[in-house]
Design an enzyme around this catalytic site. Structure first.
Site, PDB file in Angstrom:
ATOM      1  N   SER A 145       5.669   6.158 -44.056  1.00 18.11           N
ATOM      2  CA  SER A 145       6.669   5.096 -44.128  1.00 18.11           C
ATOM      3  C   SER A 145       7.336   4.974 -42.764  1.00 18.11           C
ATOM      4  CB  SER A 145       7.728   5.432 -45.181  1.00 18.11           C
ATOM      5  OG  SER A 145       8.833   4.554 -45.100  1.00 18.11           O
ATOM      6  N   TYR A 158      14.698  10.754 -48.517  1.00 23.75           N
ATOM      7  CA  TYR A 158      13.400  10.112 -48.313  1.00 23.75           C
ATOM      8  C   TYR A 158      13.020  10.140 -46.842  1.00 23.75           C
ATOM      9  CZ  TYR A 158       9.707   6.590 -48.833  1.00 23.75           C
ATOM     10  OH  TYR A 158       8.505   5.920 -48.839  1.00 23.75           O
TER      11      TYR A 158
END
Length: 260
Positions: A145, A158
């Site tokens: 990501s 995250y």
């Protein structure tokens, strides 16, 4: 939970290269299974939700469904047991849980994200590396990501997990240098799928929808499957280390153009 290969049907005699995709029951994983099958791979579609995998296998003759929990050592070992020559491993299983500031965050959410995103990839690599080195060699793809490269507020757990996953890919590339295994990281920005934000906001549909509000064209799961297919179909001597892909409307995790 352990892998349930017994319901996957007999393994087919293969003349096509084999790809293994984790987190294959929805979103980017399911799109990647379909795209790699179209590119000429036999695909092991692996995830926890078996019914969805069975639908994929019924749709595509070259797909075999295997129940897998990447956070369970025995489940990963059971999947790897009869795989002796793997061309591609797509470590796609992952997820985000919560949107709290570090000071008010739930440590258990951090633990879950690290386990599935990072340790899940470690387990898969350890289990399948012998098969990836067999034959003409293999390719490890990590679905990371932009959160693995840029921090943003209320995304600490995250961000930390995806930074670790990126570091894993970089370290693995160094350690496998000289062996016939390529390592690539795909780092998507804003991708609209049915479940990612919904899971992150614990089922709050309004909060999930707000993430994409006013963004005319976020990325789709098929866009990321397209980049994965591109990376793994380069000539064997070509390794794409990192591919960052964002929608035109997104300049950074915290900078998104919205029309309303």
């Amino acid at each position: 939970m352990t892998a349930d290969a017994s319901h996957a049907g007999p393994a087919r005699t293969r003349t096509r290269p084999l790809a293994v995709v984790t987190g294959a029951s929805s979103g980017i994983g399911a799109a990647t299974v379909r795209r790699l099958a179209a590119e000429g791979y036999d695909v092991v579609a692996a995830a926890r939700r078996r019914a969805r995998l069975d639908e994929l296998a019924a749709e595509l003759e070259s797909v075999r469904a295997v129940t897998l929990d990447v956070t369970d050592d025995a489940s990963v070992a059971a999947l790897a047991e009869d795989l002796t020559d793997v061309a591609v491993l797509v470590n796609n299983a992952g997820g985000a849980f919560g949107m709290d500031e570090v000071a008010t965050s739930d440590v258990e959410d951090w633990r879950r994200m690290y386990d599935v995103n990072v340790l899940g990839s470690v387990r898969m690599v350890k289990a399948l590396l012998p098969a990836l080195q067999a034959g003409s060699g293999g390719h490890v793809v990590v679905t990371g990501s932009i959160a693995g490269h840029l921090a943003y507020e209320k995304g600490g757990g995250y961000v930390a997990a995806k930074h670790a996953e990126s570091a894993l890919a970089q370290t693995l590339r160094l350690e496998l240098n000289g062996r016939p295994v390529r390592v690539s990281e795909i780092a998507p920005g804003m991708v609209r799928t049915d479940e990612f934000s919904l899971v992150r906001f614990d089922g709050d549909q309004a909060a999930a929808d707000a993430v994409y509000a006013g963004v005319e064209a976020p990325l789709t799961a098929e866009d990321i499957a397209d980049t994965i297919a591109y990376v793994v179909t380069r000539p064997p001597h070509v390794n794409i280390d990192l591919l960052v892909v964002k929608p035109l409307a997104q300049a950074a995790p915290h900078k998104v153009h919205r029309t309303s």
